[in-house]
Design a protein around this motif. Structure first.
Motif, PDB file in Angstrom:
ATOM      1  N   TYR A  41      38.333 -16.748  40.071  1.00  0.00           N
ATOM      2  CA  TYR A  41      38.483 -17.893  40.883  1.00  0.00           C
ATOM      3  C   TYR A  41      37.925 -19.214  40.204  1.00  0.00           C
ATOM      4  O   TYR A  41      36.901 -19.650  40.168  1.00  0.00           O
ATOM      5  N   THR A  47      42.849 -17.107  40.176  1.00  0.00           N
ATOM      6  CA  THR A  47      43.423 -18.043  40.745  1.00  0.00           C
ATOM      7  C   THR A  47      43.009 -19.611  40.120  1.00  0.00           C
ATOM      8  O   THR A  47      41.444 -19.735  39.977  1.00  0.00           O
ATOM      9  N   ARG A  71      47.778 -17.238  40.297  1.00  0.00           N
ATOM     10  CA  ARG A  71      47.656 -17.521  41.409  1.00  0.00           C
ATOM     11  C   ARG A  71      47.316 -19.189  41.644  1.00  0.00           C
ATOM     12  O   ARG A  71      46.245 -19.433  40.915  1.00  0.00           O
ATOM     13  N   SER A 122      46.147 -22.335  44.238  1.00  0.00           N
ATOM     14  CA  SER A 122      45.612 -22.865  45.352  1.00  0.00           C
ATOM     15  C   SER A 122      45.726 -24.404  45.372  1.00  0.00           C
ATOM     16  O   SER A 122      44.770 -25.104  44.726  1.00  0.00           O
ATOM     17  N   SER A 125      48.992 -20.703  47.228  1.00  0.00           N
ATOM     18  CA  SER A 125      48.699 -20.901  48.629  1.00  0.00           C
ATOM     19  C   SER A 125      48.450 -22.539  48.775  1.00  0.00           C
ATOM     20  O   SER A 125      48.318 -23.251  47.606  1.00  0.00           O
ATOM     21  N   HIS A 136      51.005 -18.246  51.474  1.00  0.00           N
ATOM     22  CA  HIS A 136      49.757 -18.221  51.913  1.00  0.00           C
ATOM     23  C   HIS A 136      49.382 -19.407  52.212  1.00  0.00           C
ATOM     24  O   HIS A 136      49.614 -20.469  51.599  1.00  0.00           O
ATOM     25  N   SER A 192      44.616 -13.457  49.741  1.00  0.00           N
ATOM     26  CA  SER A 192      43.576 -13.667  48.687  1.00  0.00           C
ATOM     27  C   SER A 192      42.728 -12.650  48.504  1.00  0.00           C
ATOM     28  O   SER A 192      41.858 -12.298  49.279  1.00  0.00           O
TER      29      SER A 192
END
Length: 386
Positions: free
Chosen positions: A59, A93, A116, A118, A157, A186, A248
């Motif tokens: 992440y 992410t 992914r 965010s 997300s 998300h 997540s």
């Protein structure tokens, strides 16, 4: 599961509400990134800590990780793969500001294995974004969401903030409805908080901004739970809502007490048992310590009671709930101090009477009304060291 977290401590602007560690000056970015590589390669860990050899999530948080070039991201990812066996299906992410997202960058991120995103949307209203001192505009958020999906990002997300002083229910509903109409997989939705040493705290202290209205935030939160449930979102953690299969994985590992290693200034780590450590929240000092081969972190070894209290705090926030065995006098898998058990039972009875929690099959779970009091319920159940 085990995860790696990179804290990228740079932003193009300072949001008025943010109290995370970051700098708006990028001139030391190469040195910070080099120190982060050193931290990985030197495997600086507290005495007695052994991290798992396999990693299932990575992440990039911050700060604003989307300020990094593809080459800089590639270097960090390569260093992880040199030190660990990264699962073939690992969740990777990247937090990104909408104004950093375009077709070329999306293609580069996908090529690096980032699967992914965010996105820090916060609001679909430009005046809200100006009030927060965000660097993007609503049109850029919409464009970023469409571009991400067109590029092949099916797992992403967005962040939204509610409880902003003066935010009407209609405006909040528009923000949520916009996200759901775009079929965002998300949502991370946070109540605005006034943190010390932020611009927002200064504005409130000076009377330039109204204080937080708790009743307004509660109305926004209750409505959010209704709207998302009606559209098939799982409310799997207090602030997080996901369509089926889109939770997540990295953040879930935090709530489930899995081990993770934080790289970068201010990043936190946990060995999954009883040791926490966190890097110094100062870019220059972080660089100096890593260059000297010295520990750049502080360490805390948790007692059994502290570990139990953390488990109460985190698991109670999840839809799975908190294991409670009344007969064995256990909470979260830990034996509760005998001389405090009667008090804990009284609280449990009170919260069930209030309709805030249910206890079925040895799982304590918050009801929708109980989610408004999650922190109070958790803290009431904490044991003391006495």
């Amino acid at each position: 599961m085990a995860g790696i977290y990179f804290h990228i401590p740079f932003c193009s602007k300072a949001c008025h509400y943010c109290n995370f560690h970051f700098s708006t000056s990028l001139h030391r970015k190469p040195e910070v990134l080099q120190a982060m590589l050193q931290q990985l390669q030197q495997r600086q860990l507290p005495t007695g800590v052994a991290l798992p050899t396999h990693i299932s999530s990575i992440y990039f948080g911050g700060g604003t990780p989307s300020l990094l070039s593809a080459a800089e991201l590639a270097q960090l990812l390569a260093a992880v793969r040199q030190q660990f066996a990264v699962s073939a299906d690992a969740e990777i992410t990247l937090e990104a500001n909408p104004d950093d997202i375009d077709a070329a960058r999306l293609e580069q991120w996908l090529a690096l294995g980032i699967n992914r995103l965010s996105m820090g949307v916060q609001s679909f209203h430009d005046d809200d974004l100006r009030w927060m001192n965000r660097s993007h505009r609503a049109s850029q958020s919409l464009a970023a969401i469409h571009a991400a999906r067109a590029a092949g990002f099916h797992n992403f997300s967005i962040d939204l903030i509610y409880g902003v002083p003066g935010m009407s229910m209609e405006r909040w509903q528009h923000n949520v409805a916009q996200a759901m109409s775009l079929q965002v997989p998300h949502l991370s939705c946070y109540a605005l908080t006034v943190e010390e040493k932020t611009a927002l705290h200064h504005f409130v202290q000076k009377g330039k901004v109204a204080p937080i209205d708790d009743a307004l935030q509660a109305r926004h939160f209750e409505a959010l739970m209704q709207w998302t449930a009606a559209q098939g979102y799982e409310h799997y953690e207090i602030s997080n809502y996901a369509l089926p299969g889109k939770r997540s994985r990295h953040n879930s590992s935090y709530w489930q007490g899995q081990p993770y290693w934080g790289i970068g200034p201010s990043a936190h780590s946990f060995d999954g048992q009883h040791t926490r450590w966190w890097n110094i929240a100062n870019n220059s000092e972080y660089i100096r310590l890593l260059q000297a081969g010295a520990p750049a972190y502080e360490v805390e070894v948790l007692s059994p009671v502290q570990r139990m209290n953390e488990t109460i705090m985190t698991l109670l926030r999840t839809s799975e709930g908190l294991p409670v065995n009344l007969e064995a006098q256990q909470i979260g898998g830990y034996t509760y101090p005998a001389h405090q058990w009667a008090s804990a039972q009284n609280y449990l009875h009170e919260f069930m009477q209030n309709g805030w929690v249910t206890l079925q099959r040895h799982l304590l779970q918050l009801t929708n009304s109980g989610k408004l009091y999650a922190d109070h319920i958790a803290s009431a159940l904490f044991a003391s060291e006495e």
